[in-house]
Design a protein around this motif. Structure first.
Motif, PDB file in Angstrom:
ATOM      1  N   LEU A 187       0.797  -1.109  -0.116  1.00  0.00           N
ATOM      2  CA  LEU A 187      -0.113   0.113  -0.173  1.00  0.00           C
ATOM      3  C   LEU A 187       0.974   1.260  -0.099  1.00  0.00           C
ATOM      4  O   LEU A 187       0.281   2.198  -0.668  1.00  0.00           O
ATOM      5  N   ARG A 188       1.834   1.363   0.807  1.00  0.00           N
ATOM      6  CA  ARG A 188       2.831   2.370   0.940  1.00  0.00           C
ATOM      7  C   ARG A 188       3.547   2.510  -0.510  1.00  0.00           C
ATOM      8  O   ARG A 188       3.828   3.628  -1.062  1.00  0.00           O
ATOM      9  N   TRP A 189       4.023   1.552  -1.226  1.00  0.00           N
ATOM     10  CA  TRP A 189       4.701   1.426  -2.286  1.00  0.00           C
ATOM     11  C   TRP A 189       3.920   1.796  -3.576  1.00  0.00           C
ATOM     12  O   TRP A 189       4.200   2.507  -4.316  1.00  0.00           O
ATOM     13  N   LEU A 190       2.622   1.395  -3.473  1.00  0.00           N
ATOM     14  CA  LEU A 190       1.822   1.697  -4.738  1.00  0.00           C
ATOM     15  C   LEU A 190       1.138   3.024  -4.612  1.00  0.00           C
ATOM     16  O   LEU A 190       1.088   3.707  -5.673  1.00  0.00           O
ATOM     17  N   THR A 191       0.922   3.429  -3.283  1.00  0.00           N
ATOM     18  CA  THR A 191       0.360   5.014  -3.456  1.00  0.00           C
ATOM     19  C   THR A 191       1.174   6.164  -3.263  1.00  0.00           C
ATOM     20  O   THR A 191       1.099   7.234  -3.322  1.00  0.00           O
ATOM     21  N   GLY A 192       2.550   5.780  -2.718  1.00  0.00           N
ATOM     22  CA  GLY A 192       3.720   6.713  -2.438  1.00  0.00           C
ATOM     23  C   GLY A 192       3.177   7.431  -1.194  1.00  0.00           C
ATOM     24  O   GLY A 192       3.796   8.442  -0.831  1.00  0.00           O
ATOM     25  N   GLN A 193       2.244   6.912  -0.455  1.00  0.00           N
ATOM     26  CA  GLN A 193       1.810   7.702   0.887  1.00  0.00           C
ATOM     27  C   GLN A 193       2.176   6.815   2.207  1.00  0.00           C
ATOM     28  O   GLN A 193       2.276   5.537   2.062  1.00  0.00           O
ATOM     29  N   GLU A 194       1.979   7.433   3.270  1.00  0.00           N
ATOM     30  CA  GLU A 194       2.339   7.072   4.408  1.00  0.00           C
ATOM     31  C   GLU A 194       1.009   6.404   5.050  1.00  0.00           C
ATOM     32  O   GLU A 194      -0.007   7.197   4.870  1.00  0.00           O
ATOM     33  N   ILE A 195       1.046   5.246   5.810  1.00  0.00           N
ATOM     34  CA  ILE A 195      -0.235   4.934   6.734  1.00  0.00           C
ATOM     35  C   ILE A 195       0.152   5.665   8.094  1.00  0.00           C
ATOM     36  O   ILE A 195       0.944   5.563   8.629  1.00  0.00           O
ATOM     37  N   VAL A 196      -1.123   6.451   8.461  1.00  0.00           N
ATOM     38  CA  VAL A 196      -0.533   7.179   9.690  1.00  0.00           C
ATOM     39  C   VAL A 196      -1.385   6.772  11.015  1.00  0.00           C
ATOM     40  O   VAL A 196      -1.099   7.172  12.186  1.00  0.00           O
ATOM     41  N   GLU A 197      -2.382   5.928  10.607  1.00  0.00           N
ATOM     42  CA  GLU A 197      -3.047   5.667  11.782  1.00  0.00           C
ATOM     43  C   GLU A 197      -3.651   3.953  11.473  1.00  0.00           C
ATOM     44  O   GLU A 197      -4.069   3.730  10.343  1.00  0.00           O
ATOM     45  N   VAL A 198      -3.749   3.210  12.480  1.00  0.00           N
ATOM     46  CA  VAL A 198      -4.336   2.044  12.244  1.00  0.00           C
ATOM     47  C   VAL A 198      -5.469   1.607  13.449  1.00  0.00           C
ATOM     48  O   VAL A 198      -5.355   1.843  14.629  1.00  0.00           O
ATOM     49  N   TYR A 199      -6.579   0.893  12.857  1.00  0.00           N
ATOM     50  CA  TYR A 199      -7.384   0.401  13.999  1.00  0.00           C
ATOM     51  C   TYR A 199      -7.802  -0.834  13.665  1.00  0.00           C
ATOM     52  O   TYR A 199      -8.366  -1.247  12.679  1.00  0.00           O
ATOM     53  N   ALA A 200      -7.625  -1.782  14.561  1.00  0.00           N
ATOM     54  CA  ALA A 200      -7.839  -3.222  14.379  1.00  0.00           C
ATOM     55  C   ALA A 200      -8.503  -3.881  15.394  1.00  0.00           C
ATOM     56  O   ALA A 200      -8.619  -3.700  16.491  1.00  0.00           O
ATOM     57  N   LYS A 201      -9.049  -5.231  14.809  1.00  0.00           N
ATOM     58  CA  LYS A 201      -9.801  -6.157  15.483  1.00  0.00           C
ATOM     59  C   LYS A 201      -9.426  -7.539  14.864  1.00  0.00           C
ATOM     60  O   LYS A 201      -8.993  -7.704  13.894  1.00  0.00           O
ATOM     61  N   GLY A 202      -9.501  -8.559  15.945  1.00  0.00           N
ATOM     62  CA  GLY A 202      -9.415  -9.898  15.486  1.00  0.00           C
ATOM     63  C   GLY A 202     -10.369 -10.905  16.065  1.00  0.00           C
ATOM     64  O   GLY A 202     -10.865 -10.434  16.993  1.00  0.00           O
ATOM     65  N   SER A 203     -10.034 -12.185  15.791  1.00  0.00           N
ATOM     66  CA  SER A 203     -10.864 -13.090  16.095  1.00  0.00           C
ATOM     67  C   SER A 203     -10.280 -14.609  16.209  1.00  0.00           C
ATOM     68  O   SER A 203      -9.059 -14.692  15.501  1.00  0.00           O
ATOM     69  N   ALA A 319       6.986  -0.599   6.885  1.00  0.00           N
ATOM     70  CA  ALA A 319       6.007  -1.231   6.730  1.00  0.00           C
ATOM     71  C   ALA A 319       6.027  -2.143   8.169  1.00  0.00           C
ATOM     72  O   ALA A 319       4.830  -2.300   8.724  1.00  0.00           O
ATOM     73  N   SER A 320       6.863  -2.590   8.825  1.00  0.00           N
ATOM     74  CA  SER A 320       6.903  -3.186  10.197  1.00  0.00           C
ATOM     75  C   SER A 320       6.245  -2.117  11.117  1.00  0.00           C
ATOM     76  O   SER A 320       5.615  -2.623  12.166  1.00  0.00           O
ATOM     77  N   ARG A 321       6.564  -0.761  11.164  1.00  0.00           N
ATOM     78  CA  ARG A 321       6.072   0.200  11.893  1.00  0.00           C
ATOM     79  C   ARG A 321       4.689   0.251  11.936  1.00  0.00           C
ATOM     80  O   ARG A 321       3.911   0.344  12.961  1.00  0.00           O
ATOM     81  N   VAL A 322       3.913   0.244  10.726  1.00  0.00           N
ATOM     82  CA  VAL A 322       2.672  -0.051  10.685  1.00  0.00           C
ATOM     83  C   VAL A 322       1.981  -1.331  11.218  1.00  0.00           C
ATOM     84  O   VAL A 322       0.829  -1.458  12.114  1.00  0.00           O
ATOM     85  N   ALA A 323       2.654  -2.549  11.207  1.00  0.00           N
ATOM     86  CA  ALA A 323       2.257  -3.844  11.435  1.00  0.00           C
ATOM     87  C   ALA A 323       2.462  -3.617  12.938  1.00  0.00           C
ATOM     88  O   ALA A 323       1.673  -4.366  13.655  1.00  0.00           O
ATOM     89  N   ASP A 324       3.336  -2.967  13.800  1.00  0.00           N
ATOM     90  CA  ASP A 324       3.322  -3.095  14.924  1.00  0.00           C
ATOM     91  C   ASP A 324       2.426  -1.997  15.801  1.00  0.00           C
ATOM     92  O   ASP A 324       1.625  -2.574  16.853  1.00  0.00           O
ATOM     93  N   ALA A 325       1.976  -0.979  15.224  1.00  0.00           N
ATOM     94  CA  ALA A 325       0.681  -0.298  15.445  1.00  0.00           C
ATOM     95  C   ALA A 325      -0.465  -1.182  15.536  1.00  0.00           C
ATOM     96  O   ALA A 325      -1.445  -0.904  16.289  1.00  0.00           O
ATOM     97  N   ALA A 326      -0.745  -1.973  14.335  1.00  0.00           N
ATOM     98  CA  ALA A 326      -1.719  -2.863  14.146  1.00  0.00           C
ATOM     99  C   ALA A 326      -2.004  -3.779  15.374  1.00  0.00           C
ATOM    100  O   ALA A 326      -2.979  -4.175  15.764  1.00  0.00           O
ATOM    101  N   GLN A 327      -0.793  -4.237  15.871  1.00  0.00           N
ATOM    102  CA  GLN A 327      -0.769  -5.109  16.635  1.00  0.00           C
ATOM    103  C   GLN A 327      -1.178  -4.512  18.204  1.00  0.00           C
ATOM    104  O   GLN A 327      -1.741  -5.251  18.668  1.00  0.00           O
ATOM    105  N   GLU A 328      -0.720  -3.347  18.243  1.00  0.00           N
ATOM    106  CA  GLU A 328      -0.936  -2.694  19.400  1.00  0.00           C
ATOM    107  C   GLU A 328      -2.374  -2.350  19.362  1.00  0.00           C
ATOM    108  O   GLU A 328      -3.193  -2.351  20.860  1.00  0.00           O
ATOM    109  N   PRO A 335      -7.554   3.057  18.250  1.00  0.00           N
ATOM    110  CA  PRO A 335      -6.919   3.361  17.077  1.00  0.00           C
ATOM    111  C   PRO A 335      -5.355   3.712  17.726  1.00  0.00           C
ATOM    112  O   PRO A 335      -5.429   4.426  18.635  1.00  0.00           O
ATOM    113  N   VAL A 336      -4.309   3.406  16.894  1.00  0.00           N
ATOM    114  CA  VAL A 336      -3.145   3.871  17.246  1.00  0.00           C
ATOM    115  C   VAL A 336      -2.310   4.464  16.118  1.00  0.00           C
ATOM    116  O   VAL A 336      -2.360   4.258  14.873  1.00  0.00           O
ATOM    117  N   ARG A 337      -1.743   5.710  16.162  1.00  0.00           N
ATOM    118  CA  ARG A 337      -1.027   6.365  15.448  1.00  0.00           C
ATOM    119  C   ARG A 337       0.242   5.524  15.284  1.00  0.00           C
ATOM    120  O   ARG A 337       0.754   5.074  15.963  1.00  0.00           O
TER     121      ARG A 337
END
Length: 344
Positions: A187-203, A319-328, A335-337
């Motif tokens: 997503l970062r590579w394709l859009t050239g943009q940064e992901i700045v916030e993540v809100y995650a749920k799981g089951s 990319a790993s920073r976004v994954a860390d935010a999603a796990q948090e 939501p996590v910045r």
């Protein structure tokens, strides 16, 4: 005829795949007068000897022996915990390094590795193979050419047909770090943009052992980009229909879907619709077979100095920073910045 000697450390599932792809490179590169030779090592010496014998490669008894034998490039396909020291060994030897993602077990562990590479002017390519997939490449081209207009929605999907061993999941860092990090990168590579916030749920509705080691078997993240665009990233370990990796990009002018073909692991509920008609992929190796081959060819081109690095360590850590935010967010329910400033 010029010889390029590649050293491979690690002959597990992905290491064996890389070994076979390296062996096939001569069919691609021979018209240019390049002969690729493979040397490999692993602590599982018997397995490494067997792989080497089957491919006409050379087995060496240790990492030190591999490096000192005079390789032109080092390929790291070992467990994540070993990546930092092996990357440093390749950089110290003055050879380009290819390392499977991620750089380290955590972003905190990865940052000193970035400094080490930078201070020694090392060349390290990280293995995010989707950047070489034809569908993702075409979607990026179409977006950058303005053919889609402005993007209002992105939906990324990664579904494994069956979960890996629980022993692996216990040390993988979680579904977002292990699996969805590929989606965050693309997503970062394709859009050239940064992901700045993540809100995650799981089951967890599959094997209870997955929950017992602190992971989930299915998760969804709502991501916000720096221009306000929103998207979703979903993943599961239990997609019995097959291995399913897709990206839906909806724009103001046109929409595209990566991964929509006769092998898509999906069926239509509409009467009279026979698409897709093919057999779905069962594994990531099948889905991205050509991408992995192109990725290794690109590494040889990087060694030869013909192309820029297609995936830098800085890219991978972002990319790993976004994954860390999603796990948090998965743990906290909030939501996590995404901390961007520390990726230099």
């Amino acid at each position: 005829m010029r010889d390029i000697v590649l050293g491979l450390v690690g002959v597990g599932r992905i290491g064996v795949m890389h070994a076979h792809n390296i062996a096939a490179l001569n069919g691609v590169l021979n018209p240019e007068g390049i002969n690729v030779r493979l040397r490999l090592t692993d602590v599982a010496a018997d397995q490494a000897r067997s792989v080497a014998a089957g491919l006409g490669a050379e087995f060496l008894p240790s990492m030190d022996a591999l490096i000192s034998s005079g390789v032109d490039g080092l390929i790291i396909a070992t467990g994540t915990g070993t990546h930092p020291e092996l990357i440093k060994a390749g950089v110290n030897a003055g050879v380009p390094v290819f390392c499977e993602k991620p750089v380290a077990l955590s972003v905190t562990d990865a940052l000193p590795v970035l400094d080490y590479i930078r201070n020694r002017q090392g060349v390290v390519q990280i293995g995010h193979q989707r950047r070489f997939d034809a569908g993702y490449l075409e979607a990026r081209r179409a977006y950058q050419a303005g053919e889609l207009g402005w993007i209002h929605s992105l939906r990324a999907v990664t579904c494994d047909m069956a979960p890996p061993p629980v022993e692996f999941l216990a040390s993988s860092g979680g579904l977002f770090r292990d699996c969805s990090v590929h989606d965050f990168d693309i997503l970062r590579w394709l859009t050239g943009q940064e992901i700045v916030e993540v809100y995650a749920k799981g089951s967890n509705n599959g094997d209870p052992a997955i929950g017992a080691v602190g992971d989930v078997d299915t998760a969804l993240a709502v991501v916000t980009f720096d221009d306000g665009t929103v998207g979703t990233v979903s993943a599961t370990r239990y997609n019995g229909a097959g291995h399913d990796v897709r990206l839906e990009i909806q724009g103001s002018r046109r929409s595209l879907m990566v991964g929509l073909d006769d092998k898509t692991a999906m069926a239509s509920a509409e009467a009279g619709v026979g698409f897709p008609a093919g057999q779905p992929h069962k594994t990531f190796a099948e889905r991205f077979d050509q991408a992995y081959r192109s990725e290794m060819e690109a590494f040889v081109e990087l060694i030869l100095g013909r192309h820029e690095n297609p995936c830098t360590p800085e890219d991978a850590v972002a990319a790993s920073r976004v994954a860390d935010a999603a796990q948090e967010s998965l743990i906290t329910g909030a939501p996590v910045r995404v901390a961007l400033k520390a990726v230099r």
